[in-house]
Scaffold this motif. Structure first.
Motif, PDB file in Angstrom:
ATOM      1  N   THR A  47       0.774  -1.284   0.044  1.00  0.00           N
ATOM      2  CA  THR A  47       0.078   0.070  -0.141  1.00  0.00           C
ATOM      3  C   THR A  47       0.919   1.243   0.025  1.00  0.00           C
ATOM      4  O   THR A  47       0.465   2.217  -0.801  1.00  0.00           O
ATOM      5  N   ASP A  63       0.946   4.381  -2.270  1.00  0.00           N
ATOM      6  CA  ASP A  63       0.449   5.645  -1.753  1.00  0.00           C
ATOM      7  C   ASP A  63       1.579   6.937  -1.949  1.00  0.00           C
ATOM      8  O   ASP A  63       1.309   8.066  -2.043  1.00  0.00           O
ATOM      9  N   GLN A  83      -9.518  -1.450   1.255  1.00  0.00           N
ATOM     10  CA  GLN A  83      -8.580  -1.330   0.290  1.00  0.00           C
ATOM     11  C   GLN A  83      -9.384  -1.278  -1.017  1.00  0.00           C
ATOM     12  O   GLN A  83      -8.786  -0.495  -1.874  1.00  0.00           O
ATOM     13  N   GLN A 108     -10.886   2.226  -1.615  1.00  0.00           N
ATOM     14  CA  GLN A 108      -9.746   2.926  -2.099  1.00  0.00           C
ATOM     15  C   GLN A 108      -9.336   2.944  -3.506  1.00  0.00           C
ATOM     16  O   GLN A 108      -9.034   3.685  -4.395  1.00  0.00           O
ATOM     17  N   ASN A 164      -8.049   5.791   5.365  1.00  0.00           N
ATOM     18  CA  ASN A 164      -6.507   5.441   5.790  1.00  0.00           C
ATOM     19  C   ASN A 164      -6.264   5.735   7.373  1.00  0.00           C
ATOM     20  O   ASN A 164      -5.645   4.855   7.961  1.00  0.00           O
ATOM     21  N   TYR A 174      -4.704   2.088   9.534  1.00  0.00           N
ATOM     22  CA  TYR A 174      -3.634   1.856  10.460  1.00  0.00           C
ATOM     23  C   TYR A 174      -3.637   1.597  11.772  1.00  0.00           C
ATOM     24  O   TYR A 174      -3.042   0.690  12.503  1.00  0.00           O
TER      25      TYR A 174
END
Length: 410
Positions: free
Chosen positions: A17, A21, A76, A79, A111, A115
């Protein structure tokens, strides 16, 4: 050596990812600056994306109540679809700066929960002895890996163009979503209380939020996070003017790489036994003095890429160390069933001033040069170091290896 399969799934997923990103972050930020030609728009865009941390604070209690595996997979895939909107509108010749400024915050919001959600799983899959190592590796994957990816992103964008970055990012989200399907079924389990009363649902949500905020009743943690709030304000101010400071894609990607390299190296050093025996109070106070002086120096080397990049990396090296220890401290003192709320609250509170920092840096950059903005922001960090020096609660923070004695960890 960590043997948990789930940990490595999370780690590899974060790495994939992060590659996408890095491409997206550099491409979108530079695209906004090039389309608008103004640091004001760069600052507003950063304001919108960093504002999602406040929403994260309100939503953090749900991290202890949802099916985390399912959430990671679906987030995911969502996105991956959102990011494709930018190149599609570009080829339809309908893309403008406002479209990017809308899409970026939405992705950022998702996001913001991913995390902390991943971090909240660590105490469930790792032993206490493995937590520091696990946090170090996750911090490296989350921030440190950008040292490589940001540099590579700058080269790819320079050679293939902005739109390639968005396609690559979409693919990375799809791959990560498929990877998260491999997580153990036990991580899908979550406690769900049957209650049909809407008032009770809302009440329980805010009770969970309150439990996360209760962590900051400890005067030591409160003083620490208060300082971090203004450090994040300053760091985001600097980020808002980096496109103008760097002037081109390669220099900009190198500055972002310096951030990643600093965090990566700091995360590695955090695992050293000798460092674990040094007082956290000393690390935080001395560290912030170093960060402020390093970034003040950056403002004087706008024309010297090597020196500017090196000094910027030095500051983030210190940040990488203290980030690992801050996460570990919270994970050790908070019960596992409340860790999601606590981590979400910690990240949300510590970053709630970042949006204002973005506006501050962006608008100030219109009236003074970008090096002067970096200088002013660095002075704020210097003042935080002075505040911590005068605060006995910070001075007396123990070493990581002594947490159990001071915080009564069982």
């Amino acid at each position: 050596m960590i043997k948990s399969k789930d940990f490595y799934v999370l780690l590899i997923g974060r790495l994939i990812t992060n590659f996408g990103d890095s491409l997206y972050a550099i491409a979108s930020t530079l695209l906004v600056y090039q389309m608008s030609g103004s640091t004001v728009y760069s600052g507003i865009t950063l304001f919108l994306t960093s504002s999602t941390a406040i929403i994260q604070l309100l939503l953090s209690p749900i991290l202890d109540k949802i099916n985390m595996k399912k959430f990671l997979v679906i987030s995911q895939l969502i996105q991956s679809v959102l990011i494709l909107i930018i190149p599609v509108m570009y080829y339809l010749e309908k893309l403008n700066v406002y479209h990017i400024m809308i899409i970026m915050p939405i992705i950022s919001l998702i996001n913001q929960l991913v995390y902390p959600g991943q971090i909240s799983l660590l105490p469930k899959i790792l032993s206490k002895e493995e937590l520091v190592t696990g946090n170090s590796l996750m911090t490296m994957a989350y921030q440190g890996s950008n040292a490589i990816f940001d540099t590579l992103a700058g080269i790819i964008i320079s050679v293939f163009g902005f739109m390639t970055a968005f396609y690559a990012d979409s693919i990375s989200f799809i791959l990560t979503g498929l990877l998260f399907c491999l997580l153990s079924k036990k991580l899908s389990h979550y406690k769900e209380k049957k209650n049909n009363k809407k008032e009770s649902i809302i009440k329980n949500h805010f009770n969970g939020l309150k439990e996360g905020l209760d962590l900051f009743k400890d005067s030591r943690i409160f003083a620490l996070v208060l300082g971090v709030v203004f450090i994040n304000f300053s760091a985001t101010s600097i980020s808002a003017v980096l496109p103008a400071f760097a002037k081109d894609e390669i220099f900009y990607s190198l500055m972002l790489s310096a951030m990643g390299a600093g965090v990566l190296t700091g995360s590695l050093f955090a695992s050293l036994p000798k460092l674990k025996n040094i007082s956290l109070g000393k690390l935080y106070i001395d560290g912030m003095f170093i960060v402020s002086l390093a970034w003040i120096s950056v403002s004087y080397f706008a024309s010297n890429i090597k020196v500017a990049v090196s000094l910027y990396a030095l500051g983030w090296f210190i940040v990488g160390i203290v980030n690992v220890y801050a996460q570990t401290m919270v994970q050790m003192i908070v019960p596992s069933e409340k860790i999601g709320s606590a981590m979400g609250a910690m990240v949300g509170i510590s970053t709630f001033m970042a949006p204002l920092g973005a506006l501050f840096g962006g608008y100030l950059g219109e009236y003074v040069s970008s090096p002067k903005v970096i200088f002013i922001a660095s002075i704020i960090i210097f003042l935080v170091a002075i505040y911590w020096t005068l605060n006995k609660n910070i001075r007396k923070l123990p070493a990581v290896n002594n947490f159990h004695e001071v915080f009564d960890v069982k």
